[in-house]
Motif scaffolding. Structure first.
Motif, PDB file in Angstrom:
ATOM      1  N   SER A  12      39.239  -5.429  10.431  1.00  7.79           N
ATOM      2  CA  SER A  12      39.376  -4.169  10.337  1.00  7.79           C
ATOM      3  C   SER A  12      39.783  -3.723   8.869  1.00  7.79           C
ATOM      4  CB  SER A  12      40.649  -3.811  11.276  1.00  7.79           C
ATOM      5  OG  SER A  12      41.283  -2.792  11.268  1.00  7.79           O
ATOM      6  N   GLU A  45      31.567   4.080   9.442  1.00  3.38           N
ATOM      7  CA  GLU A  45      31.022   4.060  10.748  1.00  3.38           C
ATOM      8  C   GLU A  45      30.096   2.736  10.778  1.00  3.38           C
ATOM      9  OE1 GLU A  45      31.458   5.488  13.239  1.00  3.38           O
ATOM     10  OE2 GLU A  45      32.262   7.349  12.485  1.00  3.38           O
ATOM     11  N   GLY A 106      25.174   9.246  13.556  1.00  2.00           N
ATOM     12  CA  GLY A 106      26.106  10.308  12.478  1.00  2.00           C
ATOM     13  C   GLY A 106      25.647   9.771  11.004  1.00  2.00           C
ATOM     14  N   ARG A 109      22.671  10.974   9.627  1.00  2.00           N
ATOM     15  CA  ARG A 109      22.984  12.575   9.382  1.00  2.00           C
ATOM     16  C   ARG A 109      23.557  12.519   8.029  1.00  2.00           C
ATOM     17  NH1 ARG A 109      22.986  13.401  15.089  1.00  2.00           N
ATOM     18  NH2 ARG A 109      25.097  13.246  14.847  1.00  2.00           N
TER      19      ARG A 109
ATOM     20  N   ASP B  23      42.804  -0.491  12.516  1.00  4.18           N
ATOM     21  CA  ASP B  23      42.527  -0.028  13.762  1.00  4.18           C
ATOM     22  C   ASP B  23      43.751  -0.464  14.639  1.00  4.18           C
ATOM     23  OD1 ASP B  23      40.367   0.043  12.551  1.00  4.18           O
ATOM     24  OD2 ASP B  23      39.033  -0.978  14.234  1.00  4.18           O
ATOM     25  N   ILE B  54      39.093  10.881   5.028  1.00  4.74           N
ATOM     26  CA  ILE B  54      38.101  10.829   5.697  1.00  4.74           C
ATOM     27  C   ILE B  54      38.488  10.672   7.329  1.00  4.74           C
ATOM     28  CG2 ILE B  54      36.477   9.593   4.206  1.00  4.74           C
ATOM     29  CD1 ILE B  54      36.440   7.642   6.693  1.00  4.74           C
ATOM     30  N   VAL B  55      37.571  11.212   8.159  1.00  2.15           N
ATOM     31  CA  VAL B  55      37.931  10.918   9.607  1.00  2.15           C
ATOM     32  C   VAL B  55      36.698  10.551  10.266  1.00  2.15           C
ATOM     33  CG1 VAL B  55      38.402  12.163  11.826  1.00  2.15           C
ATOM     34  CG2 VAL B  55      39.664  12.732   9.883  1.00  2.15           C
ATOM     35  N   ASP B  56      36.721   9.413  10.667  1.00  5.02           N
ATOM     36  CA  ASP B  56      35.448   8.916  11.401  1.00  5.02           C
ATOM     37  C   ASP B  56      35.381   8.831  12.800  1.00  5.02           C
ATOM     38  OD1 ASP B  56      37.037   6.755  11.866  1.00  5.02           O
ATOM     39  OD2 ASP B  56      35.984   5.272  10.533  1.00  5.02           O
ATOM     40  N   SER B  57      34.446   8.431  13.477  1.00  2.00           N
ATOM     41  CA  SER B  57      34.474   8.426  14.997  1.00  2.00           C
ATOM     42  C   SER B  57      35.559   7.615  15.658  1.00  2.00           C
ATOM     43  CB  SER B  57      33.072   7.902  15.662  1.00  2.00           C
ATOM     44  OG  SER B  57      32.859   6.676  15.148  1.00  2.00           O
ATOM     45  N   PHE B  58      35.889   6.506  14.970  1.00  2.00           N
ATOM     46  CA  PHE B  58      37.189   5.874  15.463  1.00  2.00           C
ATOM     47  C   PHE B  58      38.431   6.684  15.292  1.00  2.00           C
ATOM     48  CE2 PHE B  58      40.966   3.082  14.733  1.00  2.00           C
ATOM     49  CZ  PHE B  58      40.803   2.317  15.904  1.00  2.00           C
ATOM     50  N   ARG B  61      38.093   9.516  17.840  1.00  2.00           N
ATOM     51  CA  ARG B  61      38.266   9.229  19.127  1.00  2.00           C
ATOM     52  C   ARG B  61      39.844   9.053  19.424  1.00  2.00           C
ATOM     53  NH1 ARG B  61      34.987   4.339  19.731  1.00  2.00           N
ATOM     54  NH2 ARG B  61      36.753   2.968  20.006  1.00  2.00           N
ATOM     55  N   THR B  89      32.090  17.201   7.080  1.00  2.00           N
ATOM     56  CA  THR B  89      31.684  15.839   7.312  1.00  2.00           C
ATOM     57  C   THR B  89      31.762  15.784   8.775  1.00  2.00           C
ATOM     58  OG1 THR B  89      32.234  15.058   5.142  1.00  2.00           O
ATOM     59  CG2 THR B  89      31.813  13.530   6.976  1.00  2.00           C
ATOM     60  N   GLU B  92      28.788  17.409  10.607  1.00  2.00           N
ATOM     61  CA  GLU B  92      27.361  16.717  10.499  1.00  2.00           C
ATOM     62  C   GLU B  92      27.563  15.146  11.302  1.00  2.00           C
ATOM     63  OE1 GLU B  92      25.479  17.949   6.797  1.00  2.00           O
ATOM     64  OE2 GLU B  92      25.295  15.499   6.384  1.00  2.00           O
ATOM     65  N   LEU B  93      28.735  14.651  11.109  1.00  2.00           N
ATOM     66  CA  LEU B  93      28.766  13.270  12.090  1.00  2.00           C
ATOM     67  C   LEU B  93      28.463  13.875  13.321  1.00  2.00           C
ATOM     68  CD1 LEU B  93      29.835  10.334  11.563  1.00  2.00           C
ATOM     69  CD2 LEU B  93      31.910  11.251  12.337  1.00  2.00           C
ATOM     70  N   GLY B  94      28.791  15.057  13.985  1.00  2.00           N
ATOM     71  CA  GLY B  94      28.482  15.452  15.364  1.00  2.00           C
ATOM     72  C   GLY B  94      29.914  15.038  16.243  1.00  2.00           C
TER      73      GLY B  94
END
Ligand SMILES: Nc1ncnc2c1ncn2[C@@H]1O[C@H](COP(=O)(O)OP(=O)(O)OP(=O)(O)O)[C@@H](O)[C@H]1O
Ligand SMILES: [Mg+2]
Lengths: 132, 129
Positions: A12, A45, A106, A109, B23, B54-58, B61, B89, B92-94
């Motif tokens: 991580s 990601e 993502g 994109r 994480d 940044i904020v990613d999907s992790f 969530r 962002t 666009e990431l969704g």
């Protein structure tokens, strides 16, 4: 900073390091803040997928110069189980790991170029490029 | 062990996410917050992400999970201080962050929580969804 370097993606904490180095390179190339944010997010990601689904691997960072054009190419590689159905994996919301299923689609994109190679049992390689 | 501090502000809890979270830290925060909502009988949670680059999907969530757990415990979640580049962002990431409200800063977030509580509190905002 070297134009081409490979970093481990196993823990991580490695994800944090990959994000930081991608950011430094994006700044060096002259990406604006939104462009930086997009490529760093995509890298985050893909690095996480490398660990969570691929069992760990590496990230190759290449600063590119193509004529007058500068760009950043990132290649994430693992020797994990591979992706049996790539098209399915690229669908928004598709996940086999209880995620949101947004990482792969993502990242596509958020990049200008996106390439994925995967073979069941052999591993996965995802390459993204963002041009200035 | 490294932890993200949770501050009590009147009837609300404030979490400022300052670090590039790995994480395990994110998971610990989720657990700590649930405990504190119950212990402090908090009616609202403000998550300040103004330091996040940044904020990613992790992380997305995690924010979504905190919001869902808070709702069950009768508290509302507001995300404050999202940077414009992060917001662009995320689209666009969704990542839509359903059920999570956003405010410009902590003060505006508190106002939002207060007026929402005054209107009868939680639950109402989900009516008609
Ligand atoms: N490197 C990889 N090796 C094997 N499978 C992978 C890899 N990367 C992605 N996948 C497969 O593709 C699916 C979709 O990936 P994606 O990143 O979009 O979603 P996720 O990781 O499940 O959730 P999240 O929204 O948190 O990223 C994964 O659930 C997994 O099955
Ligand atoms: Mg993923």
């Amino acid at each position: 900073m070297p134009d081409d370097e490979t970093l481990p993606v196993r823990s991580s904490n490695d994800i944090v390091v990959v994000r930081q180095v991608v950011r430094m390179r994006a700044v060096e190339i002259g990406f604006n803040l939104v462009e930086q944010t997009k490529i760093v997010t995509a890298a985050s990601e893909l690095a996480r997928n490398t660990i969570d689904h691929g069992g760990g691997g590496s990230a190759r960072l290449q600063s590119l110069r193509n004529g007058g054009r500068a760009g950043l190419r990132l290649t994430f590689e693992d020797k994990g189980p591979g992706i049996p159905d790539i098209e399915l994996a690229l669908k928004d919301g598709y996940t086999t790991g209880g995620g949101l299923g947004l990482g792969l689609s993502g990242a596509r994109r958020l990049s200008n170029e996106f390439e994925i190679q995967s073979r069941p049992g052999e591993g996965t390689r995802v390459t993204i490029t963002r041009w200035k | 062990m490294e932890r993200i501090p949770i501050l009590k502000m009147n009837e609300f809890l404030l979490v400022s996410i300052q670090v590039d979270m790995h994480d395990r830290l994110a998971m610990t925060l989720q657990d700590d917050l649930t405990d504190r909502i119950v212990r402090d009988r908090a009616r609202g949670v403000l998550i300040d992400i103004s330091s996040l680059e940044i904020v990613d999907s992790f992380i997305g969530r995690m924010i979504g999970n905190i919001a869902a757990m808070s709702r069950v415990l009768d508290a509302e979640t507001v995300v404050v201080g999202m940077r414009p580049a992060v917001a662009i962002t995320l689209v666009e990431l969704g990542l839509a962050l359903p059920g999570v409200r956003t405010s410009l800063n902590v003060d505006k977030g508190m106002e939002l929580l207060r007026s929402s509580l005054a209107r009868g509190g939680n639950g109402h905002r989900d009516a008609g969804r």
